[in-house]
Design a protein around this motif. Sequence first.
Motif, PDB file in Angstrom:
ATOM      1  N   ALA A  89      86.730 -16.657  -3.340  1.00 41.79           N
ATOM      2  CA  ALA A  89      87.442 -17.523  -2.400  1.00 41.79           C
ATOM      3  C   ALA A  89      86.407 -18.316  -1.613  1.00 41.79           C
ATOM      4  N   PRO A  90      86.766 -19.529  -1.140  1.00 42.19           N
ATOM      5  CA  PRO A  90      85.800 -20.268  -0.326  1.00 42.19           C
ATOM      6  C   PRO A  90      85.489 -19.474   0.942  1.00 42.19           C
ATOM      7  N   PRO A  91      84.249 -19.519   1.404  1.00 39.93           N
ATOM      8  CA  PRO A  91      83.913 -18.727   2.586  1.00 39.93           C
ATOM      9  C   PRO A  91      84.728 -19.162   3.794  1.00 39.93           C
ATOM     10  N   GLN A  92      85.126 -18.196   4.579  1.00 42.83           N
ATOM     11  CA  GLN A  92      85.909 -18.528   5.766  1.00 42.83           C
ATOM     12  C   GLN A  92      85.640 -17.518   6.876  1.00 42.83           C
ATOM     13  N   PHE A  93      85.954 -17.938   8.097  1.00 45.78           N
ATOM     14  CA  PHE A  93      85.867 -17.060   9.247  1.00 45.78           C
ATOM     15  C   PHE A  93      87.235 -16.404   9.415  1.00 45.78           C
ATOM     16  N   SER A  94      87.292 -15.100   9.264  1.00 45.26           N
ATOM     17  CA  SER A  94      88.577 -14.410   9.404  1.00 45.26           C
ATOM     18  C   SER A  94      88.706 -13.816  10.799  1.00 45.26           C
ATOM     19  N   TYR A  95      89.869 -14.039  11.369  1.00 44.27           N
ATOM     20  CA  TYR A  95      90.182 -13.546  12.712  1.00 44.27           C
ATOM     21  C   TYR A  95      90.253 -12.025  12.710  1.00 44.27           C
ATOM     22  N   THR A  96      89.614 -11.371  13.685  1.00 45.12           N
ATOM     23  CA  THR A  96      89.656  -9.909  13.705  1.00 45.12           C
ATOM     24  C   THR A  96      90.275  -9.329  14.977  1.00 45.12           C
ATOM     25  N   GLY A  97      90.372 -10.130  16.051  1.00 44.41           N
ATOM     26  CA  GLY A  97      90.980  -9.593  17.267  1.00 44.41           C
ATOM     27  C   GLY A  97      90.658 -10.452  18.466  1.00 44.41           C
ATOM     28  N   SER A 131      90.363 -16.967  43.061  1.00 48.52           N
ATOM     29  CA  SER A 131      91.620 -17.263  42.366  1.00 48.52           C
ATOM     30  C   SER A 131      91.456 -18.418  41.380  1.00 48.52           C
ATOM     31  N   ARG A 132      90.433 -19.257  41.599  1.00 48.06           N
ATOM     32  CA  ARG A 132      90.262 -20.394  40.689  1.00 48.06           C
ATOM     33  C   ARG A 132      89.463 -20.021  39.448  1.00 48.06           C
ATOM     34  N   LYS A 133      88.860 -18.859  39.514  1.00 51.53           N
ATOM     35  CA  LYS A 133      88.022 -18.419  38.403  1.00 51.53           C
ATOM     36  C   LYS A 133      88.821 -18.317  37.105  1.00 51.53           C
ATOM     37  N   VAL A 134      88.273 -18.874  36.020  1.00 56.62           N
ATOM     38  CA  VAL A 134      88.980 -18.723  34.749  1.00 56.62           C
ATOM     39  C   VAL A 134      88.430 -17.535  33.971  1.00 56.62           C
ATOM     40  N   PHE A 135      89.333 -16.855  33.302  1.00 55.82           N
ATOM     41  CA  PHE A 135      88.967 -15.801  32.369  1.00 55.82           C
ATOM     42  C   PHE A 135      89.085 -16.395  30.974  1.00 55.82           C
ATOM     43  N   LEU A 136      88.170 -16.023  30.113  1.00 50.02           N
ATOM     44  CA  LEU A 136      88.241 -16.544  28.749  1.00 50.02           C
ATOM     45  C   LEU A 136      88.846 -15.503  27.821  1.00 50.02           C
ATOM     46  N   ASN A 137      89.675 -16.009  26.946  1.00 53.14           N
ATOM     47  CA  ASN A 137      90.309 -15.168  25.936  1.00 53.14           C
ATOM     48  C   ASN A 137      89.444 -15.309  24.688  1.00 53.14           C
ATOM     49  N   MET A 138      88.689 -14.283  24.399  1.00 52.18           N
ATOM     50  CA  MET A 138      87.717 -14.376  23.302  1.00 52.18           C
ATOM     51  C   MET A 138      88.274 -13.800  22.003  1.00 52.18           C
ATOM     52  N   SER A 139      88.427 -14.677  21.019  1.00 48.61           N
ATOM     53  CA  SER A 139      88.875 -14.222  19.692  1.00 48.61           C
ATOM     54  C   SER A 139      87.635 -13.976  18.846  1.00 48.61           C
ATOM     55  N   THR A 140      87.641 -12.857  18.140  1.00 51.07           N
ATOM     56  CA  THR A 140      86.477 -12.533  17.310  1.00 51.07           C
ATOM     57  C   THR A 140      86.802 -12.786  15.834  1.00 51.07           C
ATOM     58  N   TYR A 141      85.762 -13.107  15.088  1.00 48.19           N
ATOM     59  CA  TYR A 141      85.896 -13.425  13.662  1.00 48.19           C
ATOM     60  C   TYR A 141      84.788 -12.733  12.879  1.00 48.19           C
ATOM     61  N   VAL A 142      84.982 -12.646  11.573  1.00 47.34           N
ATOM     62  CA  VAL A 142      83.860 -12.300  10.689  1.00 47.34           C
ATOM     63  C   VAL A 142      83.790 -13.366   9.610  1.00 47.34           C
ATOM     64  N   LEU A 143      82.567 -13.727   9.276  1.00 49.22           N
ATOM     65  CA  LEU A 143      82.361 -14.670   8.188  1.00 49.22           C
ATOM     66  C   LEU A 143      82.343 -13.833   6.919  1.00 49.22           C
ATOM     67  N   ALA A 149      75.425 -12.332  13.110  1.00 48.83           N
ATOM     68  CA  ALA A 149      76.004 -13.082  14.218  1.00 48.83           C
ATOM     69  C   ALA A 149      77.494 -12.780  14.354  1.00 48.83           C
ATOM     70  N   LYS A 150      77.983 -12.904  15.597  1.00 48.72           N
ATOM     71  CA  LYS A 150      79.399 -12.628  15.851  1.00 48.72           C
ATOM     72  C   LYS A 150      80.106 -13.930  16.198  1.00 48.72           C
ATOM     73  N   PRO A 151      80.853 -14.501  15.274  1.00 49.19           N
ATOM     74  CA  PRO A 151      81.556 -15.749  15.596  1.00 49.19           C
ATOM     75  C   PRO A 151      82.731 -15.453  16.535  1.00 49.19           C
ATOM     76  N   VAL A 152      82.874 -16.276  17.578  1.00 50.36           N
ATOM     77  CA  VAL A 152      84.000 -16.109  18.500  1.00 50.36           C
ATOM     78  C   VAL A 152      84.598 -17.482  18.808  1.00 50.36           C
ATOM     79  N   ALA A 153      85.899 -17.478  19.123  1.00 49.47           N
ATOM     80  CA  ALA A 153      86.547 -18.672  19.661  1.00 49.47           C
ATOM     81  C   ALA A 153      86.875 -18.343  21.103  1.00 49.47           C
ATOM     82  N   LEU A 154      86.735 -19.331  21.994  1.00 47.79           N
ATOM     83  CA  LEU A 154      86.927 -19.066  23.415  1.00 47.79           C
ATOM     84  C   LEU A 154      88.044 -19.929  23.964  1.00 47.79           C
ATOM     85  N   GLY A 155      89.126 -19.279  24.344  1.00 43.95           N
ATOM     86  CA  GLY A 155      90.251 -19.974  24.942  1.00 43.95           C
ATOM     87  C   GLY A 155      90.330 -19.593  26.401  1.00 43.95           C
TER      88      GLY A 155
END
Length: 250
Positions: A89-97, A131-143, A149-155
Motif C-alpha cells: 500500500a502507498p505509505p501513509q500516516f495512520s491515526y493512533t489516538g 482562561s484564555r490559554k488554549v489547550f491543544l488536542n494532539m492526535s498521534t500517528y504512525v508512519l 519520530a512521532k508524527p502528531v496533528a495539533l488541533g
Amino acid sequence: HPFSEPACPHRVAGGLVIWSKKMPQGLGLEISHQPHSMRHVANLIIAIERLKAGTSEDVLSTDFRDENLLSVVLESIVEEKNIFERRSAPPQFSYTGQGVCSVSDSKKRSLVLVENSMELHAVLLQGGNDSRKVFLNMSTYVLTSSSDAKPVALGIKDTNLYLSCHKKGDKPTLHLEAVEDKRTLSPIGAESEMKRFLFYKQDTGLNVSTLMSASFPNWYISTSTQDNEPVDMCQEGAARYRTFTIQRQI
Ligand SMILES: *[C@@H]1O[C@H](CO)[C@@H](O)[C@H](O)[C@H]1NC(C)=O
Ligand SMILES: *[C@@H]1O[C@H](CO)[C@@H](O)[C@H](O)[C@H]1NC(C)=O
Ligand SMILES: *[C@@H]1O[C@H](CO)[C@@H](O)[C@H](O)[C@H]1NC(C)=O
C-alpha cells in the motif's frame, strides 16, 4: 504485514545486520549499513531466501565466484522489486489516538488564540488568569514504513482549528486552518497535501519537545523572544524558542 519480525532472518548487533542462517558452506554475506526502507529489507530477504533455496546451481557448485553471487542477488532484486511495489500500500500516516495537552514555551508562556487574526500568540499569563490559554488536542500517528519520530496533528481543543505548516511566499509559515471533516486527517497519505497538518514531535527532555514540520524538514514551531507575538515556524539556529513543555491532561 508481509515481512513481520519472526520472518526476518536477521540479527541486529550494534547497527550491523548479519545474515547467517543456512547459507551455503563457506559463504557469508554481511550488510554493513542498516537497510533504510521496507523495500530494501524485502529485497535482501528475497535475495537471501533465493540463496538459501539454492535456486541457482551456481551457488552450490565449487567454482562459484563473486560475480555469480552478485548476479544472483541483482537478478532477485530486479525481478522482485516491481511485484513488491505493486503489492504494498502507498505509505501513509495512520491515526493512533488523541489526548488534550497543555503547551507552554521555554519562557513559560502559554498559547492564546487571537480570534480575529487567526493566530496563536505566546503570552505570559499571570497566575489564576489563564482562561484564555488554549489547550491543544494532539492526535498521534504512525508512519507505516516506521521510524523513531512521532508524527502528531495539533488541533485547538473543542474547535476544528488545526495547526498547519505551508509556504507563504518562499518561506514555510504556521497557520490555523479549520478542518470541517476530521476524517480527512485519518489516515494522511505520506505524499498528500494534508501532510501540512503533521509535525514530528521530538522529545528533548521529560515533557519537553520540539515540533518539526513533516512537510518542511528542519522547520520548527517556535515562539518569539518578545511577548504577545505570533507563534510561527523557524529553522534551527534562529533567535526564537523552539522547545515546548507539553503535558498531557487527564
Ligand atoms: C486577565 O487577563 C485579561 C487579558 O489579558 C486582562 O484584561 C485582565 O485584567 C486580567 N485579569 C486579572 C485578574 O489579572
Ligand atoms: C480531539 O481530536 C479528535 C480527532 O481529531 C476528535 O475526535 C476529538 O473530538 C477532539 N477532542 C477535543 C476535546 O477537541
Ligand atoms: C510531566 O507531565 C506529567 C503529566 O502529563 C506530570 O505528572 C509530570 O509531573 C511532568 N513532569 C515534569 C518533570 O514536568
